[in-house]
Enzyme design. Structure first.
Site, mmCIF file in Angstrom:
data_model
loop_
_atom_site.group_PDB
_atom_site.id
_atom_site.type_symbol
_atom_site.label_atom_id
_atom_site.label_comp_id
_atom_site.label_asym_id
_atom_site.label_seq_id
_atom_site.Cartn_x
_atom_site.Cartn_y
_atom_site.Cartn_z
ATOM 1 N N GLU A 143 0.836 -1.115 -0.023
ATOM 2 C CA GLU A 143 0.088 0.018 0.143
ATOM 3 C C GLU A 143 0.731 1.222 0.004
ATOM 4 O O GLU A 143 0.501 2.056 0.819
ATOM 5 C CB GLU A 143 -1.041 -0.069 1.185
ATOM 6 C CG GLU A 143 -1.983 -1.235 1.367
ATOM 7 C CD GLU A 143 -2.974 -1.380 2.295
ATOM 8 O OE1 GLU A 143 -2.717 -0.435 3.254
ATOM 9 O OE2 GLU A 143 -3.569 -2.502 2.444
ATOM 10 N N ASN A 152 1.955 -5.189 -3.136
ATOM 11 C CA ASN A 152 0.683 -5.759 -2.653
ATOM 12 C C ASN A 152 -0.332 -4.302 -2.546
ATOM 13 O O ASN A 152 0.443 -3.342 -1.841
ATOM 14 C CB ASN A 152 0.569 -6.345 -1.574
ATOM 15 C CG ASN A 152 -0.758 -7.169 -1.198
ATOM 16 O OD1 ASN A 152 -1.223 -7.682 -2.064
ATOM 17 N ND2 ASN A 152 -1.236 -6.876 -0.006
ATOM 18 N N HIS A 201 -10.749 -6.175 -1.977
ATOM 19 C CA HIS A 201 -11.798 -6.026 -1.170
ATOM 20 C C HIS A 201 -12.686 -5.404 -1.737
ATOM 21 O O HIS A 201 -12.733 -3.912 -2.283
ATOM 22 C CB HIS A 201 -11.160 -5.080 0.128
ATOM 23 C CG HIS A 201 -10.124 -5.673 0.913
ATOM 24 N ND1 HIS A 201 -10.475 -6.830 1.628
ATOM 25 C CD2 HIS A 201 -8.640 -5.464 1.021
ATOM 26 C CE1 HIS A 201 -9.189 -7.347 2.169
ATOM 27 N NE2 HIS A 201 -8.110 -6.422 1.846
ATOM 28 N N GLU A 244 -6.288 -10.768 -1.064
ATOM 29 C CA GLU A 244 -7.009 -10.635 0.150
ATOM 30 C C GLU A 244 -8.593 -10.567 -0.229
ATOM 31 O O GLU A 244 -9.379 -9.774 0.244
ATOM 32 C CB GLU A 244 -6.706 -9.304 1.041
ATOM 33 C CG GLU A 244 -5.146 -9.048 1.068
ATOM 34 C CD GLU A 244 -4.770 -7.747 1.838
ATOM 35 O OE1 GLU A 244 -5.821 -7.029 2.388
ATOM 36 O OE2 GLU A 244 -3.480 -7.637 2.097
ATOM 37 N N ASP A 256 -12.136 -10.489 -0.430
ATOM 38 C CA ASP A 256 -13.558 -10.555 0.113
ATOM 39 C C ASP A 256 -14.407 -9.555 -0.590
ATOM 40 O O ASP A 256 -14.164 -8.485 -1.246
ATOM 41 C CB ASP A 256 -13.614 -10.253 1.753
ATOM 42 C CG ASP A 256 -12.937 -8.857 2.155
ATOM 43 O OD1 ASP A 256 -12.862 -8.040 1.182
ATOM 44 O OD2 ASP A 256 -12.396 -8.775 3.308
#
Ligand code: G2I
Length: 451
Positions: free
Chosen positions: A158, A201, A237, A266, A268
């Site tokens: 990030e 990432n 996400h 990650e 979801d």
């Protein structure tokens, strides 16, 4: 620095356990597929984030061990957890996860080495030269401890801002060391564990946008100058404010074309039912369509422990029951849910999943017509359906809605778009507009098949 060296035989032992697990899998060919086994059939891993604090919960661990082939410690490898004060490394919780994974033949992703968040205050208060040394010591400390045991590391996490600028995010690293900190981190990481894949990432980089453009430019520059980078992680996400981008696959592909692997790290997706299932399917299909998409990780096992638990974004509900999203992922991976699967709601035993399809012409004019196909689930819930429509040779379809068509000559095979999941006996459908081109004959439907 007081750093414990992990016992050397660990990696060898893990290899033996993995071989034993493969043998066991070969002996149970009739059992239901799992996310891990189905993904392996596609040459991919299927992972989850894991919290050490839940490993004592029998249902959590049973679901983890049954379904997943890779784990990412959700918080336990972050800087605040591993080096809370300078030079004092604590690996107890992370080791618990790594030990558990290895004893079940699962691989481990490392998350994360250099990140502005969950960063102890002693790091933020260092000056430039102290910070550079601390960053390298931290990378060496973590990667040395787990050398040979981590398939991919999120080396930097990030580092770019959201919004239109594509600028770097302000952080102690960025502010004191400048853009070059990312390159320094990757070079240090390569030397620390040459066997690990080194990833950058980030989130909101899942589609083509200013932020992903900026990451793309950096990766391209790294590749052209020989800065060691092996993969880019797309956190993924998603929710209604940040839906699965329509150019998700294209974005993964353009990174892959730079010569790096891509991983969904990650995943979801907030929601429920068939809409959530269809979004999960899109993500899995996008990864499978990109050769260098080597695996997917969902950000937790069960909704109840998700960082976004209110949005029920995962594949298992709070009681570890498989959700429609689970079925969609499994079927997109080419797996099937066999009889007696412990996660099945109500365990449907050996029931067969069926559907029927009917056709009606809903509008008609000189040169064309609208057709509607209704799909109805049989006695069992449906997670995906397929129906073929054969058109008279002259006719052509100009548009189709609520379905995903593929063509072979005048045979159209239609699969769900958002509407794959049906309760037992429930109906959905798709519509299309056809040009007659001189033939007013009706199309014929093939058999509806469901899983
Ligand atoms: O925020 C979602 C993810 C975004 N990408 C990087 C990931 O590392 C991040 O994971 C989340 C974890 O899922 C949360 O569990 O990172 C959060 C922190 O940035 C984690 O939350 C923290 C809580 O904020 C703390 O209060 C808590 O002590 O989890 C900690 C451990 O349970």
């Amino acid at each position: 620095m007081s750093m414990k060296l992990r016992r050397l035989p660990r990696a060898a032992t893990a290899g033996l356990v993995a071989a034993a697990a493969l043998t066991a899998a070969a002996h149970s060919a009739e059992a239901a597929d799992t996310l891990g086994s189905a993904a392996a059939g596609q040459g991919r891993y299927f992972g989850t984030a894991v919290a050490a604090s839940h490993l004592g919960e029998a249902d959590y661990t049973a679901t983890l061990d049954r379904e997943f082939s890779s784990v990412t410690p959700e918080n336990e490898m972050k800087w605040d957890a591993t080096e809370p004060s300078r030079g004092t490394f604590t690996f107890t919780s992370a080791d618990r996860i790594v030990d558990h994974a290895q004893s079940r033949g699962m691989d481990v992703r490392g998350h994360t080495l250099v990140w502005h968040s969950q960063l102890p205050s002693w790091v933020s208060s260092l000056g430039a030269s102290g910070l550079r040394t601390a960053m390298k010591d931290h990378i060496n400390g973590l990667m040395g401890h787990y050398k040979g045991e981590i398939h991919s590391w999120d080396v930097v996490n990030e580092a770019f801002q959201d919004g239109g600028s594509g600028a770097r995010r302000s952080s102690p690293f960025q502010d004191k060391l400048g853009d070059g900190f990312i390159e320094e981190a990757f070079r240090t990481a390569r030397a620390a564990d040459p066997a690990a894949k080194l990833c950058y990432n980030d989130y909101n980089t899942d589609g083509v946008n200013a932020k992903s453009d900026a990451v793309y430019t950096m990766v391209k520059d790294f590749k052209s100058r020989g800065v060691p980078i092996d993969c880019v992680g797309f956190q993924s996400h998603f929710n209604s404010n940040s839906p699965v981008p329509s150019d998700y696959r294209q974005n993964l592909q353009r990174f892959a074309d730079l010569g790096v692997d891509v991983q969904i790290t990650e995943l979801d997706i907030e929601g429920s039912g068939s809409a959530q299932a269809a979004d999960y399917r899109k993500v899995v299909e996008a990864c499978l369509a990109v050769d260098r998409c080597t695996g997917m990780t969902v950000w937790g096992v069960t909704d109840k422990y998700s960082w976004r638990s209110g949005g029920t974004p995962l594949l298992f509900d709070g009681n570890y029951q498989e959700k429609p999203a689970y079925d969609a992922v499994l079927s997109a991976l080419g797996g099937s849910d066999g009889p007696g699967d412990p996660g099945d709601p109500g365990d449907p035993g050996d029931a067969t999943v069926t559907c029927t399809a009917t056709y009606t012409r809903t509008a008609d004019w000189n040169s064309g017509y609208n057709g509607q196909v209704t799909i109805t689930a049989g006695d069992e819930p449906v997670s995906a359906w397929t129906v073929t429509v054969t058109l008279p040779a002259q006719q052509s379809v100009s548009s189709l809605w609520n379905g995903t068509p593929t063509w072979s000559g005048n045979v159209m095979t239609v699969r769900p778009s958002w509407n794959g999941t049906l309760a037992a006996g429930a109906s959905t459908g798709f519509g299309f507009t056809a040009a007659k081109n001189g033939s007013d004959a009706a199309p014929t439907l093939g058999t509806c098949t469901a899983s």
